[in-house]
Each structure stands twice: as structure tokens, then as C-alpha cells.
Design an enzyme around this catalytic site. Structure first.
Site, PDB file in Angstrom:
ATOM      1  CG  ASN A   1      -1.664   1.235   1.319  1.00  0.00           C
ATOM      2  OD1 ASN A   1      -1.246   2.494   1.095  1.00  0.00           O
ATOM      3  ND2 ASN A   1      -3.141   0.949   1.619  1.00  0.00           N
TER       4      ASN A   1
ATOM      5  CD  GLU B   1      -4.560   4.352   1.075  1.00  0.00           C
ATOM      6  OE1 GLU B   1      -5.216   5.608   1.039  1.00  0.00           O
ATOM      7  OE2 GLU B   1      -4.020   3.854   1.972  1.00  0.00           O
TER       8      GLU B   1
ATOM      9  CG  ASP C   1      -4.742  -1.912   3.483  1.00  0.00           C
ATOM     10  OD1 ASP C   1      -5.258  -2.677   4.449  1.00  0.00           O
ATOM     11  OD2 ASP C   1      -4.639  -0.795   3.470  1.00  0.00           O
TER      12      ASP C   1
ATOM     13  CG  ASN D   1      -8.170  -1.038   5.698  1.00  0.00           C
ATOM     14  OD1 ASN D   1      -7.376  -0.535   6.555  1.00  0.00           O
ATOM     15  ND2 ASN D   1      -8.473  -0.593   4.723  1.00  0.00           N
TER      16      ASN D   1
ATOM     17  CG  ASP E   1      -0.557  -4.299   4.329  1.00  0.00           C
ATOM     18  OD1 ASP E   1      -1.351  -3.739   3.488  1.00  0.00           O
ATOM     19  OD2 ASP E   1      -0.424  -3.653   5.406  1.00  0.00           O
TER      20      ASP E   1
ATOM     21  CG  ASP F   1       0.120   4.802   6.471  1.00  0.00           C
ATOM     22  OD1 ASP F   1       0.153   4.367   5.250  1.00  0.00           O
ATOM     23  OD2 ASP F   1      -0.967   5.659   6.971  1.00  0.00           O
ATOM     24  CG  HIS F   2       0.045   0.154   4.335  1.00  0.00           C
ATOM     25  ND1 HIS F   2      -0.634  -0.828   4.716  1.00  0.00           N
ATOM     26  CD2 HIS F   2      -0.372   1.406   4.508  1.00  0.00           C
ATOM     27  CE1 HIS F   2      -1.808  -0.491   5.012  1.00  0.00           C
ATOM     28  NE2 HIS F   2      -1.943   0.953   4.862  1.00  0.00           N
TER      29      HIS F   2
END
Length: 258
Positions: free
Chosen positions: A7, A34, A147, A149, A218, A247-248
Site C-alpha cells: 500500500n 492506494e 490491504d 484493513n 496486509d 505508513d505501510h
């Protein structure tokens, strides 16, 4: 074959980080989520110069998925998740590469919960589960990655008690993931590391990365036709520490040749 998911949290803003990681890790296949870029703003030339063929499904400001391949052009199967013709979010793409079917996905976040965003997430999860069941009947190697989530268990989240009301950790969300896996999918990371704390995401706030206050959201799910080829898996955690990184962190698996 090395397959990765990442991501990128904005493919153009993070392009130097993405290219650095592709050069260092050199996955044969990379699934990105993303993108946060419309179709015409995807950095095609830079990706091709890095040695990859690519298909992508962009969306202005939000979402967006892509599949990169060093093993020829990905043969696109679909670029939407079936079940809701009115859903125009760019969250799913499916392609065949080297006789493996790859589904790259970006499952909705669902916050704030309860509310319409959680309802959308649960509906998307049901559509994914229905589609995944059909994929398993095709008797071919299939990988669902991206991802999701969702943190499947308490082992997958730092201080789980702080997340009990979050849409990534609600009982119904975790149950949806469990029901999906129970169809016959293999969670690659948990299969190789059943008891280890492994995270793939660290918030930008409160020095989450420095404190290793992370989440595992993930995932790689493998069909029975490919799960026996799983050799290794891991997280390129250090990439999260690079300047202007997502941030991943990238997650990867290695499969033995047939």
C-alpha cells in the site's frame, strides 16, 4: 517466484520510495494499493523503466490498485469486484501471470463505525467472499493479496484493547475474514510464523514505528493449488523507516517453481 504487496499511500508522492524498494527487493510481481491518482496520472514510464509491465485502475484522490510484473504483461481478467454495479471505487484488480491468478485488493476501512462506511465495508467483504468461493472452484493457483484493513487476531495488533471499537478490529469484521479463510485459503504469513508479532502498518502519529506499535492488515491468501509452493514470507519493515515512506511496509512471499 517472489510476489509482493504494498500500500503505497500515493504512488506519485511516494514514487522515489517505491522505485528504491523495487530496485532493492526486485519482486517478480508487485501489487500496489492506494495509488491516489487518476488513470492518466499513473507514472507508467517510471515503472516501465524499473523493468516492469503494469496494469492499473486509478481513481482521483482515493483508492487505486495496480499489478506490476517482470514475467510478461499481466493478462487482465477483471478490474472490479462483482456484485455491485454501482460501486465505482477502484479497489480490485485481477490478472493472470505465469499461470497464477492474482487478485489485488484494497478493502474498505469502515471507519467511523457504526455507520454507512462500516456497512459498505461489510458489503464489500461479502462480495469478496462470494467471488473468492468461485475462484476456488476453478482448480487453478490463485493468490488474493493486498490491504484487507482487518487485524484477524489479537496477535496482529499492538495493544488490542485500544482497538475494540475500530472497524479494523470489530468482531464482525474479524469474523468475515475468518469465514473467508475458512473457504480453503492459506494465510501465508501466519502459516510460516504462527506465534510471532508481525506488523505491516504503523501510524504516522505518536512515534508508532519507533515504538513498533503496529498492525498486521496486509495479507496473502493462497488457494490450495499454490499453498504447497510457499517457501518464505516476510515484511520489508525497514522501508517504513525511509524518508517520506508510506505508513505501510511491503509484504512478500516466495513460491517454489512448479
Amino acid at each position: 517466484m517472489k510476489i509482493a504487496t504494498y500500500n503505497v499511500n500515493g504512488v506519485n508522492g511516494r514514487l522515489p520510495v517505491l522505485l528504491r524498494w523495487l530496485n532493492e527487493s526486485a519482486p517478480d510481481i508487485a501489487c500496489l494499493q492506494e495509488l491516489k491518482a487518476p488513470q492518466e496520472k499513473f507514472p507508467l514510464q517510471a515503472i516501465e523503466d524499473a523493468g516492469y509491465n503494469v496494469i492499473w485502475h486509478g481513481q482521483k484522490s482515493w483508492n487505486g490498485v495496480a499489478i506490476l510484473s517482470k514475467r510478461g504483461m499481466p493478462q487482465e481478467v477483471r478490474r472490479t469486484l462483482p456484485g455491485d454495479p454501482e460501486d465505482v471505487h477502484s479497489r480490485y484488480m485481477e490478472a493472470e501471470i505465469d499461470n497464477v491468478l492474482i487478485g489485488c485488493l484494497y478493502l474498505p476501512n469502515g471507519n467511523p463505525a457504526p455507520g454507512p462506511k462500516l456497512d459498505y465495508k461489510m458489503g464489500w467483504f461479502r462480495r469478496l467472499t462470494d467471488h473468492a468461493k468461485g475462484l476456488l472452484t476453478q482448480d487453478k493457483p490463485v493468490i488474493l493479496t493486498g490491504d484487507f484493513n482487518v487485524m484477524p487476531t489479537e496477535l496482529d495488533v499492538y495493544k488490542p484493547e485500544k482497538w475494540v471499537n475500530d472497524a479494523l478490529f470489530l468482531p464482525e469484521v474479524r469474523e468475515a475474514f475468518s469465514n473467508l479463510v475458512a473457504q480453503g485459503w492459506t494465510d501465508a504469513i501466519r502459516t510460516l510464523y504462527p506465534d510471532e508479532k508481525i506488523y505491516t502498518f504503523w501510524d504516522y502519529f505518536r512515534d508508532a514505528y519507533g515504538r513498533n506499535a503496529g498492525l498486521r492488515i496486509d495479507h496473502f491468501l493462497l488457494s490450495p493449488q499454490v499453498s504447497g509452493r510457499l517457501k518464505a514470507a516476510g515484511v520489508d519493515r525497514h522501508v517504513r523507516g525511509w524518508e517520506k515512506s508510506s505508513d505501510h511496509a511491503p509484504v512478500w512471499i516466495e513460491l517454489a517453481d512448479k
